[in-house]
Design a protein around this motif. Structure first.
Motif, short mmCIF file in Angstrom:
data_model
loop_
_atom_site.label_atom_id
_atom_site.label_comp_id
_atom_site.label_asym_id
_atom_site.label_seq_id
_atom_site.Cartn_x
_atom_site.Cartn_y
_atom_site.Cartn_z
N VAL A 132 2.02 -40.27 -32.40
CA VAL A 132 2.11 -41.49 -31.58
C VAL A 132 2.98 -42.53 -32.28
CG1 VAL A 132 0.78 -43.43 -30.70
CG2 VAL A 132 -0.05 -41.12 -30.36
N MET A 135 6.55 -41.55 -32.10
CA MET A 135 7.09 -41.75 -30.76
C MET A 135 7.51 -43.21 -30.56
SD MET A 135 6.00 -42.88 -27.54
CE MET A 135 4.24 -42.88 -27.78
N LEU A 139 11.40 -44.56 -30.00
CA LEU A 139 11.86 -45.37 -28.87
C LEU A 139 12.35 -46.75 -29.33
CD1 LEU A 139 9.18 -44.49 -26.18
CD2 LEU A 139 11.57 -43.75 -26.28
N TYR B 244 7.77 -39.73 -19.44
CA TYR B 244 7.46 -40.89 -20.25
C TYR B 244 6.25 -41.66 -19.75
CZ TYR B 244 11.30 -40.64 -23.52
OH TYR B 244 12.15 -40.26 -24.53
N LEU B 247 3.47 -39.91 -21.46
CA LEU B 247 3.64 -40.03 -22.91
C LEU B 247 3.17 -41.40 -23.41
CD1 LEU B 247 4.73 -38.87 -25.57
CD2 LEU B 247 6.96 -39.78 -24.96
N ILE B 248 3.65 -42.47 -22.80
CA ILE B 248 3.38 -43.80 -23.33
C ILE B 248 1.95 -44.24 -23.02
CG2 ILE B 248 4.11 -46.20 -23.35
CD1 ILE B 248 6.24 -44.48 -24.41
N SER B 251 -0.40 -42.15 -24.97
CA SER B 251 -0.51 -42.51 -26.38
C SER B 251 -1.44 -43.69 -26.57
CB SER B 251 0.87 -42.87 -26.94
OG SER B 251 1.73 -41.79 -26.83
#
Lengths: 309, 280
Positions: A132, A135, A139, B244, B247-248, B251
């Motif tokens: 996490v 990631m 980004l 995404y 994913l976001i 998370s």
């Protein structure tokens, strides 16, 4: 407490129960599940790993090939992985020792208010998994001009960077990710050690007219030596075992292997290429590196002098 | 007078400095939270950006996760089960050992203890290829048990429990023996409850380790239905970014429960995650 147990003994326990409950046997019963799992899941695979490193392991066909795996290991790709890992270790060890000492000393001083809040915020990143956290970093350090890091560079009048495609910036990403996640934990180690410094020593230093810097150097630092050795050792070991920080940025392969690490190389050869003997040989080399570092730590901390307890 | 003023300046510098450092530490987490509210298509185009349009923030990503992202919840359940079983098994095994090492004298104790120290130094990375072979042989590849078993051996927890158990009141044991309690009754009914705080700390250590574990599950898990959260999320981390939203927001939902636990059990977290320090 536990008076309900009395009933059992009054009835007169069977000889077997008595044997099982004798003080000679009890400890072995307590340790046996662990020993069993430990033999099967740690000792046996460790020995198998060493044996495998001398074998060519193909499906249904295993043969001893002597030192051939080791001869093959020392190739440019392995050196690349080893040098990446070593650079990573050096950088993370330096940052994860010096920064936590500074922050711990500040947090321990009477200067700072809101200590708990500061400590908790610095600890927070530890709770995120590397995946996490990585990631988020990926980004934030994206290639586009609109990603946070490049926006900042543009504001400062600098050119945007393709973070994941240069050797130096790739290393920077991995090191930053690790430092971000571990800073808070290391601060706690040093904070705990700072509690051992007697206040009288500071008072004495005050009377002698010592400056803040002198007090830090001559009074605080000597007390931090044991914990520093400990932190440096675990940072080195964790650094050599690094895998995820690289995987999260490049998955299986990075351009020009800029993110390849020793463990990444084991994964690539042993799992992806299914060349287990070769992977095991890399693993044995890694184990030797870690043993040497651990023994140096044990010598430095005087573990061998203490003898049996 | 002068030193008074210097001290005040120093106080300001230290406090503001620490505040900035803490903001930097929290910044990525804050950015993650904000990004999870942005439309995923936009996020994919710009990455996590400092400038964004507040007016387009919405909870669509969360809506999507709760209504449509089936495999996300499969991963979540897998992670929960694997973490829970790992905690229970590893705590059970290692607390018994730590306790026995602390309160009993028995032949081979020192040898055994030295052995545990030695094994502590063996990196998992040398074990993982033979372990994988073993898992193939016993057909535990792509199963919960395959992920859990290697994590059951937790020498670091043995250390921690031994250290803690050394401080247990041994007189209680004698009193209980006089009352006729068996040695096992003493452990489970009297001593184990007294070891509560150490169990809490180790539950956090093992739980977080398992929740965030990556390399071993990556090797041993094969099918999408068996993935744990980190492995599943990593598969979404493609350059094409068509996932995404999951994913976001996904998370965020792996961290938030941990942060809530952390706020309530800060003491255990701190003790658990700094365990290495109790060695010897």
């Amino acid at each position: 407490m536990a008076t309900n147990q009395t009933v059992d003994t009054n009835k007169g326990p069977s000889p077997f129960m008595k044997f099982l409950n004798s003080k000679k046997v009890v400890p072995y019963v307590f340790v046996s599940p662990f020993i069993l799992s430990f033999l099967i899941l740690t000792v046996y695979p460790a020995i198998r790993g060493i044996i495998m490193s001398f074998q060519s392991v193909l499906p249904g066909q295993v043969e001893f090939i002597g030192l051939q795996n080791y001869e093959r290991v020392f190739n440019p790709t392995f050196y690349k992985a080893l040098s990446n890992t070593t650079i990573y270790v050096v950088l993370t060890v330096i940052l994860l020792t010096i920064l936590p000492i500074i922050f711990a000393v500040i947090l321990d001083s009477k200067l700072v208010k809101l200590k708990t809040l500061f400590r908790a915020s610095l600890f927070m990143p530890t709770l995120a998994s590397t995946i996490v956290a990585g990631m988020i970093f990926r980004l934030m350090f994206g290639e586009t001009d609109t990603a946070a890091a490049n926006q900042l560079l543009n504001w400062l009048g600098m050119e945007a960077v393709d973070w994941r495609f240069h050797a130096w910036s790739g290393m920077f990403l991995m090191v930053m990710l690790c430092v971000w996640r571990w800073l808070g934990v290391n601060i706690l180690y040093f904070l705990a050690a700072l509690q051992n410094v007697p206040d009288e020593l500071y008072e004495a230093a005050d009377i002698d007219g010592a400056s803040i810097f002198q007090k830090f150097w001559y009074v605080t630092l000597p007390f931090l030596k044991p914990v520093t050795i400990f932190v440096v050792t675990i940072s080195i070991i964790n650094g050599f075992r690094m895998f995820e920080e690289s995987f999260v940025f490049w998955e299986a392969g990075s351009p020009g292997n800029i993110g390849l690490t020793v463990v990444g190389y084991i994964y690539q050869q042993g799992i992806q290429q299914n060349d287990m003997g070769f992977g095991a040989a890399i693993g044995v080399i890694l184990m030797l590196i870690i043993f040497v570092i651990s023994f140096i730590q044990l010598i430095l901390t005087g573990a061998f002098k203490r003898g049996d307890e | 007078m002068k030193s008074e003023q210097r001290k005040r300046t120093l106080t300001w510098v230290a406090n503001i400095g620490m505040a900035i450092v803490c903001l930097i530490a929290l910044f990525p987490v804050i950015m993650l939270l904000i990004s999870s509210l942005r439309p995923s298509s936009e996020l994919m185009r710009t990455g996590i950006s400092l400038a964004f349009d507040w007016s387009i923030l919405n909870v669509d990503n969360y809506n999507y996760i709760f209504t449509q992202a089936g495999s996300y919840w499969t991963w979540y359940t897998n992670s929960l089960i694997i973490s829970a079983v790992t905690i229970v098994l590893s705590l059970f095994f290692s607390s018994m050992v730590g306790y026995a090492l602390a309160v009993y004298d028995f032949k081979g104790k020192n040898l055994f203890f030295t052995f545990v120290v030695f094994i502590l130094m063996v990196p998992f990375e040398i074990l993982m290829l033979p372990l994988f072979q073993m898992m193939i042989k016993v057909q535990l590849v792509d199963s919960y048990l395959g992920v859990i078993l290697p994590m059951v051996v937790a020498p670091i927890a043995v250390f921690f429990f031994r250290q803690y158990a050394l401080g247990l009141p041994v007189q209680l044991m004698d009193a209980a023996r006089i009352d006729g309690a068996t040695e096992y009754g003493i452990f489970f009914k009297i001593m184990l409850p007294l070891m509560g705080p150490s169990l809490g700390a180790m539950a956090i250590l093992q739980g977080l380790g398992s929740w965030n574990n990556f390399l071993w599950p990556l090797i041993v898990l094969r099918s999408n239905d068996m993935f744990t959260l980190p492995i599943g999320l990593a598969t979404l981390l493609t350059p094409y970014g068509n996932n995404y939203d999951v994913l976001i927001a996904g998370s965020v939902m792996t961290i938030v429960p941990i942060i809530i636990l952390f706020i309530f059990f800060q003491r255990y977290f701190v003790a658990g995650l700094t365990t290495g320090g109790v060695k010897g």
